[in-house]
Design a protein around this motif. Sequence first.
Motif, PDB file in Angstrom:
ATOM      1  N   ASP A 291       0.846  -1.189   0.000  1.00  0.00           N
ATOM      2  CA  ASP A 291       0.000   0.000   0.000  1.00  0.00           C
ATOM      3  C   ASP A 291       0.887   1.247   0.000  1.00  0.00           C
ATOM      4  OD1 ASP A 291       0.803   0.444   2.645  1.00  0.00           O
ATOM      5  OD2 ASP A 291      -1.026  -0.352   3.495  1.00  0.00           O
ATOM      6  N   ASP A 292       0.282   2.409   0.165  1.00  0.00           N
ATOM      7  CA  ASP A 292       1.015   3.673   0.008  1.00  0.00           C
ATOM      8  C   ASP A 292       1.461   4.295   1.328  1.00  0.00           C
ATOM      9  OD1 ASP A 292      -1.419   4.457   0.977  1.00  0.00           O
ATOM     10  OD2 ASP A 292      -1.756   6.014  -0.527  1.00  0.00           O
ATOM     11  N   TRP A 293       1.687   3.489   2.363  1.00  0.00           N
ATOM     12  CA  TRP A 293       2.053   4.059   3.651  1.00  0.00           C
ATOM     13  C   TRP A 293       3.338   4.874   3.576  1.00  0.00           C
ATOM     14  CZ3 TRP A 293       6.429   3.065   6.576  1.00  0.00           C
ATOM     15  CH2 TRP A 293       7.186   1.946   6.230  1.00  0.00           C
TER      16      TRP A 293
ATOM     17  N   GLU B  32       4.397   6.802   1.106  1.00  0.00           N
ATOM     18  CA  GLU B  32       4.079   8.145   0.594  1.00  0.00           C
ATOM     19  C   GLU B  32       3.458   8.985   1.698  1.00  0.00           C
ATOM     20  OE1 GLU B  32       5.179   9.422  -2.243  1.00  0.00           O
ATOM     21  OE2 GLU B  32       6.139   7.458  -2.429  1.00  0.00           O
ATOM     22  N   ASN B  33       2.651   8.367   2.524  1.00  0.00           N
ATOM     23  CA  ASN B  33       2.038   9.046   3.666  1.00  0.00           C
ATOM     24  C   ASN B  33       3.127   9.573   4.608  1.00  0.00           C
ATOM     25  OD1 ASN B  33       0.271   9.910   5.671  1.00  0.00           O
ATOM     26  ND2 ASN B  33      -0.645   7.899   5.986  1.00  0.00           N
TER      27      ASN B  33
ATOM     28  N   THR C  23       9.208  -1.233  -4.263  1.00  0.00           N
ATOM     29  CA  THR C  23       7.783  -1.296  -3.957  1.00  0.00           C
ATOM     30  C   THR C  23       6.938  -1.692  -5.166  1.00  0.00           C
ATOM     31  OG1 THR C  23       7.563   1.083  -4.303  1.00  0.00           O
ATOM     32  CG2 THR C  23       7.946   0.327  -2.039  1.00  0.00           C
TER      33      THR C  23
END
Length: 148
Positions: free
Chosen positions: A13-15, A17-18, A37
């Motif tokens: 998932d995009d954690w 980028e968070n 990724t």
Amino acid sequence: MELNVYLAGQIHDDWRENVKNKAMAKELPVRFFEPMTNHDRSDNIGEEILGEQPNAVFKDEAASAFNNLRTNVLMQKADIVLALFGDQYKQWNAAMDVGAATALNKPLILVRPESLHHPAKEMAKQAQVVVEDLDQAIEALAYIFQKN
């Protein structure tokens, strides 16, 4: 001072980028490193470099070698490792990365929800700090830069 932070753990998932966005919003002087990724690239890198493998086991072994090389090189460049142990995916990568960070004597921030206290207890003992969410992890990084 600028810190190199390796973002370890699951790649589904995009954690990451968070985390990067939260660090940028706080203007933290950090540079991030991370595993591959792109899941397909990660799974196929062995065959991309070495050619077609005789079966799925050899394909996985070849990919693992190159992914472990990447992780080792980038983690060695890190000043600190931030590892996410979440509940949505199988967390073998997080556990492996915590072990690598410990072996390399890298300071570790482990992110895991309270509900996963039990399955992550051994990893938690390896960390300098255990937090429950990414906001707390960013605050831990920010504290490093705080002046008296």
